[in-house]
Every structure is written in structure tokens, then in C-alpha cells.
Enzyme design. Structure first.
Site, short mmCIF file in Angstrom:
data_model
loop_
_atom_site.label_atom_id
_atom_site.label_comp_id
_atom_site.label_asym_id
_atom_site.label_seq_id
_atom_site.Cartn_x
_atom_site.Cartn_y
_atom_site.Cartn_z
N PHE A 137 0.85 -1.19 0.00
CA PHE A 137 0.00 0.00 0.00
C PHE A 137 0.89 1.24 0.00
O PHE A 137 1.72 1.40 0.87
CB PHE A 137 -0.94 0.05 1.21
CG PHE A 137 -1.85 1.25 1.16
CD1 PHE A 137 -3.03 1.22 0.43
CD2 PHE A 137 -1.52 2.43 1.82
CE1 PHE A 137 -3.86 2.33 0.34
CE2 PHE A 137 -2.34 3.55 1.74
CZ PHE A 137 -3.52 3.50 1.01
N ASP A 224 9.40 2.49 1.79
CA ASP A 224 8.25 3.26 2.30
C ASP A 224 8.15 3.02 3.80
O ASP A 224 7.71 1.96 4.24
CB ASP A 224 6.99 2.80 1.56
CG ASP A 224 5.73 3.55 1.99
OD1 ASP A 224 5.77 4.24 3.03
OD2 ASP A 224 4.70 3.43 1.29
N LYS A 253 2.88 9.75 8.31
CA LYS A 253 2.12 9.38 9.50
C LYS A 253 2.67 9.89 10.85
O LYS A 253 2.27 10.93 11.31
CB LYS A 253 1.91 7.87 9.52
CG LYS A 253 0.95 7.41 8.40
CD LYS A 253 0.31 6.07 8.66
CE LYS A 253 -0.88 5.84 7.74
NZ LYS A 253 -0.57 5.15 6.49
C1 PLP Z 1 -0.82 5.39 5.05
C2 PLP Z 1 0.23 4.97 4.12
C3 PLP Z 1 0.47 5.67 2.93
C4 PLP Z 1 -0.41 6.82 2.49
O1 PLP Z 1 -0.34 7.89 3.35
P1 PLP Z 1 -1.43 9.07 3.23
O2 PLP Z 1 -0.92 10.10 4.20
O3 PLP Z 1 -2.74 8.47 3.62
O4 PLP Z 1 -1.42 9.53 1.84
C5 PLP Z 1 1.52 5.29 2.14
N1 PLP Z 1 2.31 4.27 2.48
C6 PLP Z 1 2.11 3.56 3.61
C7 PLP Z 1 3.05 2.45 3.95
C8 PLP Z 1 1.06 3.88 4.46
O5 PLP Z 1 0.86 3.15 5.55
#
Ligand code: PLP
Length: 403
Positions: A137, A224, A253
Site C-alpha cells: 500500500f 516506504d 504518519k
Molecule cells: C498510510 C500509508 C500511505 C499513504 O499515506 P497518506 O498520508 O494516507 O497519503 C503510504 N504508504 C504507507 C506504507 C502507508 O501506511
């Protein structure tokens, strides 16, 4: 069953993109939040791994109040005193070189994807390809959605962006096969622990193996850390458990402990790819966001929150396993630090409301994985309270449902 809130909230003017839990939250303190009817909840979700310092941390509140009264936003046309210190703090803790600031996870990942393409174009690769993963994701923009490995969130938004090669996690041979003889590969992109995909950690050996492969082929290793980074696993960044450095690392986050902050941190091979005019964003790097990130990092260090995340996480994982293993319906309890997934053999979205009624906030991801990502200030007593509230709910749910 009665509604948890006296008056179920409705929002007819809001696009129904979320099936919200019918609770109207009012305020919070530490790991607790209260709804408008005065009910108390222990927060094991932390705004989806965002509220690093819990709610209303007095030091963060003070710094933000001071900053709001001084400067909130000035645009990237000018300097202000808070960007460089936060960038330096992130570089110091990651061993990387420089940072681009934005305001969300998808934005950080979008910048990473652009860096990878620029890296390729600078080498004369006209159609660069990026390796991504099953169950990954990376966000909801068209490009990050295309990198995401979940057909459900992609459906209805085609055509997707091309230039992605998809492989399973923890299988170096599959990665070798999928890229063999392909001169257009420019980067490998994964979450050190897949979050939305169901809390699936990548093995340290695998991460080190991909690092070696990227070095051998001159590919960028892009990790990521939007969800698993910023101390959640007990190290600043989850990939540090594998003793390697990525070339590109998106963050968001937990970085601002609730204030929207995103960042892409780059090592030597990616640090000079973006030049003036190549990329930008209006809100990125604003004084309020930078102050939030910097103060969050300082508080984390002063309060020993990395060590706390490791200790409380280990305790939670051990105790949850002790309580739940052997129960028919419980497949696995896994994770690292305060990022824990409990996988059941059946869809268990109902547990979100059941647990909320019992005074515990959490989420279910990938349909059958209960996810715990509490604030990093979680105490031992609060960890025990999560277990005491969660275990009976899981047992009752498994008794009443069938796979
Ligand atoms: C939540 C998340 C995203 C997206 O972040 P947003 O601030 O909602 O755009 C991307 N990568 C990972 C691993 C995430 O957990």
C-alpha cells in the site's frame, strides 16, 4: 445491541469515502480519548500510527501554540528557521543526505516515484520501470494507487500508471526472475513492514539481499516507512533492523504526531536528482509542520520512546500470543515494536465496533487482520489494558462466527 453513541452522527454533506465507526470524538489525553457523551476509550490505533505522542502531549501543545501565534505558513519562496533543523534531524537519524518535505504519505511516495523516474531518465532510460510488491500500500493518488498491490482499491480508477513490475515479498529468487535482463529497471520499492496489506514484515535477510541486488544493478532501493518508521518498531526506521540504508525513504504518519507532515529522505544516489523546478508542493515544509516534526523527535528522545516502543511491543506480542494461540480461528500474531497484527481465519471487521463498545479503539486491515498501532508513549499498564479489553472480544467473536 445499542448504539455506542446516544445520537448516531450523520454527515450528509460529506462524501461517503469512509464507513466511520459511529462515535463522535471530543478530546484526548495521552493514550485515551473521550466521545461527546463522555465515554472513555483506550486508543490502540493512534489515528492509524499517526499520534506518536498520544493526544494533547503538553510539550507538543505548547510548541504548536507558540508557533501558531508566530507563523503558520509562508510558502517555499522564503526561508524560515524550522526546515533545516528538522531535515538535519532526519538525516542524522537515517544516515541519509537530504529531504524534500510535503504533507502526506502519498505525496512522499509520489516524490519517491518521480525520483526513480528522474534517476532513470538521467541514465538515458526512456521508459523506467519500478519493482513493487503484492499486498503493498503506497497511497491513493493515481501513481501511488498503481504501485499499490490491492486490486480492490484500484478498481474503478483505471487506466493505472504503467512502469511497475510486481513481485511477492520475501522471495529474492522471484525478484531476480522478474527483473532478469530488463535494462529498464530503475528501483525497488517496498514497505519494510507492510501495513495496510495486513502487517507483514519483510525479513531482514531479504531486505539486505535486495540492497545487494540494487547495488549490483545500480537500482535505487526505496523503502516506504510512512507507517512503520519514526520509532514505531523500536528503531527510528524499520529497515535499520536489517543494518542497511535505502537510497530513498518516504515518511509521513507519525512524523508530526498528528500534524500533517510528509518527507522523502534521500541518500547520495538520489539526493541531487531534483533540481529547482523539478518538484514542489505549496504546503510542504511550512513552519507549523516543521515545528511539529522537530518537537516530536525531541520529545521522543527525551522520553526514551524508541526503547519504550520495543519493550511494550515485545510485551504485547508475547502476551497476546500466550492468550490467543491455539484458539481455533487465530492464525498468527506478528509484528515489530508497536506495530502488531493478529490474523484470524475469517473477515473480522465487526471487531472494530465490538472493541469500541468495550472501550478500545483499533482497526482491522486486509479484512482479517486486527491491527494495533498505539501511541509510542504506551505504558505497561495500558498495554495490559489493551490485552484485557481485546482478548475477550476476540474470543466472543470467534465463538459467534464461523470461518
Ligand atoms: C498510510 C500509508 C500511505 C499513504 O499515506 P497518506 O498520508 O494516507 O497519503 C503510504 N504508504 C504507507 C506504507 C502507508 O501506511
Amino acid at each position: 445491541m445499542s448504539h455506542p453513541s446516544a445520537t448516531p452522527p450523520t454527515e450528509p454533506h460529506v462524501m461517503p469515502t469512509y464507513a466511520r465507526v459511529p462515535i463522535m470524538l471530543s478530546h484526548g489525553r495521552g493514550c485515551r480519548v473521550w466521545d461527546v457523551d463522555g465515554r472513555e476509550y483506550l486508543d490502540a490505533l493512534a489515528g492509524i500510527a499517526v499520534n506518536t505522542l498520544g493526544h494533547a502531549h503538553p510539550r507538543l501543545v505548547k510548541a504548536l501554540q507558540e508557533q501558531v501565534g508566530r507563523l503558520i505558513h509562508v510558502s517555499n519562496y522564503y526561508h524560515h528557521p524550522w526546515t533545516e533543523p528538522l531535515a538535519a534531524a532526519l538525516c542524522e537519524r537515517s544516515g541519509l543526505d537530504n529531504v524534500f518535505f510535503c504533507s502526506s504519505g502519498l505525496e512522499a511516495n509520489e516524490a519517491a516515484l518521480k525520483l526513480a523516474r528522474k534517476f532513470g531518465h538521467d541514465k538515458g532510460i526512456a521508459r523506467p520501470e519500478i519493482v513493487v510488491y503484492e499486498r503493498a500500500f503506497h497511497g491513493r493518488s493515481i501513481a501511488t494507487l498503481s504501485a499499490t498491490g490491492n486490486p480492490k482499491v484500484q478498481a474503478g480508477f483505471e487506466p493505472l500508471v504503467d512502469g511497475f513490475i510486481r513481485v511477492p515479498i520475501n522471495d529474492l529468487e522471484a525478484l531476480r526472475r522478474a527483473t532478469a535482463g530488463n535494462p529498464n529497471v530503475v528501483a525497488v520499492f517496498f514497505e519494510a513492514i507492510q501495513g495496510e496489506g495486513g502487517v507483514h514484515p519483510l525479513d531482514a535477510d531479504y531486505i539486505a539481499g535486495v540492497r545487494a541486488l540494487c547495488d549490483a544493478h545500480d537500482w535505487l532501493l526505496m523503502i516506504d516507512e510512512v507507517q512503520c518508521g519514526m520509532g514505531r518498531t523500536g528503531k527510528w526506521f524499520a529497515h535499520q533492523w536489517a543494518n542497511i540504508r535505502p537510497d530513498v525513504m518516504p515518511l509521513a504518519k507519525g512524523l508530526g504526531s498528528g500534524v500533517p507532515v510528509g518527507a522523502v529522505v534521500a541518500g547520495p544516489r538520489a539526493a541531487r536528482l531534483f533540481q529547482p523546478g523539478n518538484h514542489g508542493t505549496t504546503f510542504g515544509g511550512n513552519p507549523l509542520a516543521m515545528r511539529a516534526g522537530l518537537e516530536t523527535i525531541r520529545i521522543m528522545e527525551d522520553e526514551g520512546l524508541l526503547a519504550n516502543a520495543a519493550t511494550q511491543g515485545e510485551h504485547l506480542l508475547t502476551q497476546l500470543w500466550a492468550e490467543l494461540h491455539g484458539l481455533p480461528g487465530v492464525r498468527e500474531v506478528r509484528g515489530k515494536g508497536l506495530m502488531i497484527g493478529i490474523e484470524l481465519d475469517r473477515p473480522c471487521g465487526d471487531l472494530v465496533l465490538r472493541c469500541a463498545r468495550a472501550g478500545l479503539l483499533l482497526s482491522v486491515t486486509a479484512e482479517r487482520v486486527i491491527r494495533l498501532v498505539p501511541p509510542l508513549i504506551l505504558s505497561r499498564a495500558e498495554a495490559d489494558e489493551i490485552i484485557a479489553k481485546l482478548v475477550p472480544q476476540v474470543r466472543a467473536f470467534l465463538d459467534e462466527t464461523h470461518a
